[in-house]
Design an enzyme around this catalytic site. Structure first.
Site, short mmCIF file in Angstrom:
data_model
loop_
_atom_site.label_atom_id
_atom_site.label_comp_id
_atom_site.label_asym_id
_atom_site.label_seq_id
_atom_site.Cartn_x
_atom_site.Cartn_y
_atom_site.Cartn_z
N CYS A 370 43.48 -21.12 14.76
CA CYS A 370 43.52 -20.71 13.42
C CYS A 370 42.09 -20.27 12.59
CB CYS A 370 44.38 -21.76 12.54
SG CYS A 370 44.70 -21.06 10.73
N HIS A 496 49.03 -21.35 15.62
CA HIS A 496 48.97 -22.94 15.76
C HIS A 496 49.85 -23.36 16.97
CE1 HIS A 496 46.93 -24.37 12.21
NE2 HIS A 496 47.48 -23.47 11.58
N GLU A 498 49.56 -25.85 18.93
CA GLU A 498 50.00 -27.15 18.78
C GLU A 498 51.30 -27.63 18.45
OE1 GLU A 498 47.75 -26.73 14.97
OE2 GLU A 498 47.76 -25.85 16.97
#
Length: 534
Positions: A370, A496, A498
């Site tokens: 990001c 993102h 994750e």
């Protein structure tokens, strides 16, 4: 329908979310259809505008909901995708009730906490749990908090229509080598005063509870010894389901619900063993602005745990304050990889740019997420394109070189909450790129949370400098993945990754970073043993 309500007592931060997630994992792998619901008693509508210092990471779901980080734990343990319906807040409840009152739905009645607020809470619980065998409801905060009262009353009322198991998380502190039960006794007493008698106690402690301590707690709380689960400290949260399982929690719940025909399929044996006994390790720096509260980056920590569980490569995280890099890059000197995560606001940005430059110039494996993607663009623009002062209009609206600019649809947005480019979006991956090698797919779906993007006016110049934009949105207008043409260990993503990492299916880019970090570490070792210093 079966509900398991999880409340907390004594102090906050005892790990209700992890306990809820672990129990969910065991029940799901016993054959039940399971979902989780998180109740957050704050008046905020959602977690989107909350300061990470106060609340930790803002987790983003596929549908774009910005939610409490506990929903990230739920998704990881259940290996499922939740929706905004799984997060109930005071803000959502009151907004809905007031709107219904304005609409005339209550037919002139005096709108009160009981029954109107509590009914709205129960309706939302039933909506989120529809179609499941068991719903676990975690009530945020601590029993006795004034903000939690309507929610405690609502879950108490559930028992009149459904089968409910009440569980309570308490603290058993150790003083001078003795485990003290008084805090648990008083916490259960407080819960009972609100009309709920717990069926299960999860007792947090440094070490396993002694048999005499369990018997004493049972005597003073009327919870059978088989329903008192010792939740002692462990190295990694993914060990907790096994601890629960060994203490017979499944048998206790199955007996309580009358469903004794399910057998556990424990799928994490090898995963947990790799975490317990990793074969190798790497050192990776996370360069952030919220490092004092590591929960602000919890999904990155968990993504690295997932990589460890699948590869046996342990990740030693070095938490680096981005602002400190303005004076010295010493904290990056002995790491094998660098991760620059997302963030908002100008503070720390120049330090993150320094980290991106340090990784590029020293050929250290790099992953930008990001804002970490955007600072890579800024750094390359300044260093390789010679655009002195290149910046994002988020940080410098008067820059001569706005290489990062606001999304067109965001230019007239004034509200902060829930207005970014949010949720799961399609990403197209180009052939012959590192990204294609990582993902082994032409199309992926990843979660986003941003207002700014690479300025299209600079894309051609960036590509001429050696940047490869290997991933774009489905219209091939927005840049999603960045890599460099002269190496395979530098990658950055606008999305993102994750947020979609799971124990048995780790984030592909986090996996790539760790593998490249290990390769880098081995090369350094070979150079050192050949007489070349690091």
């Amino acid at each position: 329908m079966h509900y398991i309500v999880i409340t907390g007592g004594v102090i906050s931060g005892l790990g209700k979310g992890t306990i809820t997630s672990s129990l969910s994992y065991l029940l799901k792998n016993s054959g039940f259809k399971v979902t989780n619901i998180k109740i957050d008693p704050y008046i905020n509508y959602d977690a989107g505008t909350m300061n990470p210092y106060q609340h930790g990471e803002v987790f983003v779901l596929d549908d774009g909901s910005e939610v409490d980080l506990d929903l990230g734990n739920y998704e990881r343990f259940l290996d499922t995708d939740l929706t905004g319906n799984n997060n109930i807040t005071t803000g959502k409840i009151y907004k809905s009730v007031i709107e219904r009152e304005r609409h005339g739905d209550y037919l002139g009645k005096t709108v009160q906490i009981i029954p109107h607020i509590t009914n709205e809470i129960k309706e939302r619980i039933k909506r989120a749990s529809s179609g499941y065998d068991i719903a676990l409801i975690e009530v945020g905060g601590t029993v006795g908090d004034i903000e939690s009262m309507p929610f405690i009353e609502a879950v108490r009322q559930l028992r009149s229509t459904d089968d409910v198991i009440y569980s309570h998380v308490t603290l058993v502190p150790e003083i001078n080598g003795e485990q003290k039960t008084k805090p648990t006794q008083h916490s259960v007493k407080e819960l009972r005063s609100l009309g709920i008698s717990p069926d299960i106690l999860f007792c947090r402690s440094e070490k396993p509870l002694g048999k005499d301590v369990i018997e004493k707690i049972s005597l003073f709380t009327d919870v059978p010894a088989s329903g008192i689960i010792s939740m002692y400290n462990v190295k990694n949260v993914y060990m907790i389901p096994e601890i629960m399982m060994r203490q017979g929690i499944l048998e206790y719940i199955k007996k309580r619900t009358g469903t004794s025909n399910h057998n556990l399929d424990y799928t994490w044996s090898n995963f947990v063993e790799n975490i317990k006994n990793p074969a190798e390790s790497v050192d990776i720096a996370i360069v952030g602005k919220y490092i004092e509260l590591q929960d602000a980056y919890i999904s990155h920590k968990e993504a690295f745990s997932h990589v460890t569980g699948n590869t046996g490569i342990s990740v030693n995280i070095h938490w680096v304050d981005a602002d400190k890099l303005l004076n010295s890059t010493h904290d990056l000197k002995n790491v094998d990889g660098i991760l620059v995560p997302g963030g908002f606001g100008y503070r720390g940005v120049e330090g993150k740019i320094i980290a991106a430059r340090y990784a590029r110039e020293n050929r250290i494996p790099y992953l930008g997420i990001c804002l970490g993607f955007q600072v890579s663009v800024i750094e390359i623009s300044r260093s390789l394109l010679g655009l002195k002062g290149a910046n994002s209009t988020e940080f410098d609206n008067n820059t001569d070189y706005p290489v990062i600019d606001i999304l067109p649809e965001q230019s007239n947005v004034s509200d902060l909450g829930g207005t970014m480019r949010l949720g799961s979006k399609k990403v197209l991956i180009k052939d012959g790129t590192i990204a294609k090698n990582i993902y082994k797919s032409d199309i992926i779906y990843e979660r986003h949370r941003h207002r700014y993007e690479v300025n299209p006016d600079y894309i051609e110049r960036l590509e001429d400098s050696g940047v490869i934009f290997s991933g774009t949105d489905d219209e091939k207008i927005r840049m999603e993945i960045l890599e460099l043409s002269d190496r395979d260990n530098y990658i950055a993503t606008q999305y993102h990754a994750e947020f979609k990492s799971r124990p048995l299916n780790p984030s592909k880019v986090h996996m790539h970073l760790v593998l490249k970090a290990l390769e880098y570490r081995r090369n350094i070792y070979e150079r050192n043993t050949s007489g070349i210093s690091r």
